[in-house]
Design a protein around this motif. Structure first.
Motif, PDB file in Angstrom:
ATOM      1  N   SER A  55       0.821  -1.210   0.000  1.00 49.23           N
ATOM      2  CA  SER A  55       0.000   0.000   0.000  1.00 49.23           C
ATOM      3  C   SER A  55       0.854   1.258   0.000  1.00 49.23           C
ATOM      4  N   VAL A  56       1.987   1.202   0.704  1.00 46.42           N
ATOM      5  CA  VAL A  56       2.895   2.346   0.743  1.00 46.42           C
ATOM      6  C   VAL A  56       3.564   2.551  -0.619  1.00 46.42           C
ATOM      7  N   VAL A  57       3.984   1.463  -1.220  1.00 42.63           N
ATOM      8  CA  VAL A  57       4.797   1.520  -2.444  1.00 42.63           C
ATOM      9  C   VAL A  57       3.962   1.758  -3.701  1.00 42.63           C
ATOM     10  N   GLN A  58       2.711   1.303  -3.698  1.00 41.54           N
ATOM     11  CA  GLN A  58       1.876   1.356  -4.896  1.00 41.54           C
ATOM     12  C   GLN A  58       1.814   2.766  -5.495  1.00 41.54           C
ATOM     13  N   GLY A  59       2.190   2.876  -6.760  1.00 45.06           N
ATOM     14  CA  GLY A  59       2.094   4.144  -7.470  1.00 45.06           C
ATOM     15  C   GLY A  59       3.214   5.127  -7.203  1.00 45.06           C
ATOM     16  N   ALA A  60       4.203   4.747  -6.387  1.00 39.20           N
ATOM     17  CA  ALA A  60       5.287   5.678  -6.049  1.00 39.20           C
ATOM     18  C   ALA A  60       6.249   5.848  -7.217  1.00 39.20           C
ATOM     19  N   ASP A  61       6.712   7.063  -7.415  1.00 39.54           N
ATOM     20  CA  ASP A  61       7.772   7.325  -8.386  1.00 39.54           C
ATOM     21  C   ASP A  61       9.124   6.900  -7.828  1.00 39.54           C
ATOM     22  N   VAL A  62       9.291   7.113  -6.532  1.00 36.25           N
ATOM     23  CA  VAL A  62      10.551   6.762  -5.860  1.00 36.25           C
ATOM     24  C   VAL A  62      10.224   6.189  -4.485  1.00 36.25           C
ATOM     25  N   VAL A  63      10.878   5.075  -4.157  1.00 35.77           N
ATOM     26  CA  VAL A  63      10.795   4.496  -2.814  1.00 35.77           C
ATOM     27  C   VAL A  63      12.077   4.878  -2.076  1.00 35.77           C
ATOM     28  N   ILE A  64      11.935   5.391  -0.861  1.00 34.97           N
ATOM     29  CA  ILE A  64      13.094   5.839  -0.079  1.00 34.97           C
ATOM     30  C   ILE A  64      13.103   5.114   1.258  1.00 34.97           C
ATOM     31  N   SER A  84      11.779  -6.773   2.719  1.00 37.25           N
ATOM     32  CA  SER A  84      10.341  -6.515   2.619  1.00 37.25           C
ATOM     33  C   SER A  84      10.031  -5.421   1.607  1.00 37.25           C
ATOM     34  N   ILE A  85      10.848  -4.384   1.582  1.00 35.71           N
ATOM     35  CA  ILE A  85      10.659  -3.290   0.627  1.00 35.71           C
ATOM     36  C   ILE A  85      10.793  -3.805  -0.803  1.00 35.71           C
ATOM     37  N   LEU A  86      11.808  -4.596  -1.048  1.00 34.45           N
ATOM     38  CA  LEU A  86      12.028  -5.115  -2.407  1.00 34.45           C
ATOM     39  C   LEU A  86      10.902  -6.051  -2.833  1.00 34.45           C
ATOM     40  N   GLN A  87      10.386  -6.840  -1.910  1.00 34.20           N
ATOM     41  CA  GLN A  87       9.248  -7.704  -2.230  1.00 34.20           C
ATOM     42  C   GLN A  87       8.037  -6.860  -2.628  1.00 34.20           C
ATOM     43  N   ALA A  88       7.805  -5.773  -1.881  1.00 35.09           N
ATOM     44  CA  ALA A  88       6.681  -4.892  -2.197  1.00 35.09           C
ATOM     45  C   ALA A  88       6.888  -4.191  -3.532  1.00 35.09           C
ATOM     46  N   MET A  89       8.104  -3.786  -3.814  1.00 28.74           N
ATOM     47  CA  MET A  89       8.399  -3.124  -5.090  1.00 28.74           C
ATOM     48  C   MET A  89       8.210  -4.092  -6.259  1.00 28.74           C
ATOM     49  N   ASN A  90       8.666  -5.311  -6.088  1.00 23.84           N
ATOM     50  CA  ASN A  90       8.476  -6.299  -7.152  1.00 23.84           C
ATOM     51  C   ASN A  90       6.998  -6.595  -7.373  1.00 23.84           C
ATOM     52  N   ALA A  91       6.233  -6.650  -6.285  1.00 26.58           N
ATOM     53  CA  ALA A  91       4.804  -6.959  -6.391  1.00 26.58           C
ATOM     54  C   ALA A  91       4.026  -5.844  -7.079  1.00 26.58           C
ATOM     55  N   THR A  92       4.502  -4.615  -6.956  1.00 27.36           N
ATOM     56  CA  THR A  92       3.779  -3.462  -7.504  1.00 27.36           C
ATOM     57  C   THR A  92       4.418  -2.899  -8.774  1.00 27.36           C
ATOM     58  N   GLY A  93       5.550  -3.454  -9.180  1.00 21.44           N
ATOM     59  CA  GLY A  93       6.209  -2.974 -10.386  1.00 21.44           C
ATOM     60  C   GLY A  93       6.935  -1.652 -10.219  1.00 21.44           C
ATOM     61  N   THR A  94       7.262  -1.303  -8.992  1.00 21.75           N
ATOM     62  CA  THR A  94       7.975  -0.052  -8.709  1.00 21.75           C
ATOM     63  C   THR A  94       9.479  -0.284  -8.866  1.00 21.75           C
ATOM     64  N   GLN A  95      10.196   0.671  -9.475  1.00 26.63           N
ATOM     65  CA  GLN A  95      11.582   0.414  -9.866  1.00 26.63           C
ATOM     66  C   GLN A  95      12.635   1.327  -9.235  1.00 26.63           C
ATOM     67  N   ARG A  96      12.262   2.530  -8.828  1.00 21.75           N
ATOM     68  CA  ARG A  96      13.282   3.496  -8.367  1.00 21.75           C
ATOM     69  C   ARG A  96      13.405   3.445  -6.860  1.00 21.75           C
ATOM     70  N   LEU A  97      14.651   3.264  -6.378  1.00 21.94           N
ATOM     71  CA  LEU A  97      14.906   3.058  -4.953  1.00 21.94           C
ATOM     72  C   LEU A  97      16.104   3.882  -4.497  1.00 21.94           C
ATOM     73  N   ILE A  98      15.936   4.578  -3.370  1.00 19.52           N
ATOM     74  CA  ILE A  98      17.044   5.253  -2.691  1.00 19.52           C
ATOM     75  C   ILE A  98      17.106   4.694  -1.277  1.00 19.52           C
ATOM     76  N   ALA A  99      18.293   4.256  -0.858  1.00 19.91           N
ATOM     77  CA  ALA A  99      18.435   3.670   0.480  1.00 19.91           C
ATOM     78  C   ALA A  99      19.579   4.335   1.226  1.00 19.91           C
ATOM     79  N   LEU A 100      19.318   4.643   2.480  1.00 21.69           N
ATOM     80  CA  LEU A 100      20.329   5.246   3.347  1.00 21.69           C
ATOM     81  C   LEU A 100      21.258   4.153   3.872  1.00 21.69           C
TER      82      LEU A 100
END
Length: 201
Positions: A55-64, A84-100
């Protein structure tokens, strides 16, 4: 721009949410409770709940991810959270990621005697950052790993250096507000996609 932020209630995360909202971005964040993050849409849940994560990741341009391990945490927060973040991104087709991450992770672990000492002092935290970086680098996402030195609660100055070969000294620090500003800038520009820039004052 639509931003999905994990670790939003932490010290850096709060700066990031505030700056993103002020800049007019749409922010969705995960939190265990309806915490005070003005202007952000809060999804109640935790990193182990797949539905909440998606739900958080769905439709996001960038996941941080600005997740960080606190003293006493029983599990490696950054690497477990990233799974968990990568699983959610794969499930929703989200591709852009920034990680601290942190200066001293992976190949930067041998940059100086000081860094080698720091890695011994906070060994568990650095192993967590190492494992997270490996996950990100092998994820197939369009990623950026952000590596600051020691962080402070100082004011946002806008005065910091960025570079993939930058080697901060033992007294180098960066305010969390400036760190948030760089992460937001990178979300917009994508200048360091596929790289692990060091950011230091």
């Amino acid at each position: 721009m639509k931003l999905a932020i994990f670790g939003a209630t932490g010290a850096t995360g709060r700066h990031l949410v505030e700056q993103a909202v002020q800049a007019g971005h749409e922010v969705t964040a995960l939190a265990r409770t309806a915490s005070s993050l003005p202007g952000a849409h809060i999804v109640i849940g935790n990193l182990n709940q797949a539905e909440a994560m998606q739900s958080v990741v769905q439709g996001a341009d960038v996941v941080i991810s600005v997740l960080g391990m606190r003293s006493g945490d029983p599990a490696p927060v950054c690497s477990n959270g990233m799974q968990s973040i990568l699983q959610a991104m794969n499930a929703t087709g989200t591709q852009r990621l920034i990680a601290l991450s942190a200066y001293g992770a992976l190949e930067s672990a041998q940059d100086s005697t000081f860094i080698r000492l720091i890695r011994k002092v906070i060994a568990r935290k650095m192993r967590d950052k190492d494992a997270m970086e490996v996950l990100v680098r092998h994820s197939g996402m369009r990623w950026t790993l952000v590596r600051p030195p020691m962080l402070s609660n100082g004011a946002q100055t806008g005065r910091y250096r960025v570079g993939t070969d930058l080697q901060p000294g033992c007294t180098s620090k960066l305010s969390r507000a400036d760190l948030a500003a760089f992460i937001l800038q990178e979300a917009v520009s994508g200048q360091f996609t596929g790289q692990a820039p060091v950011v230091s004052a």
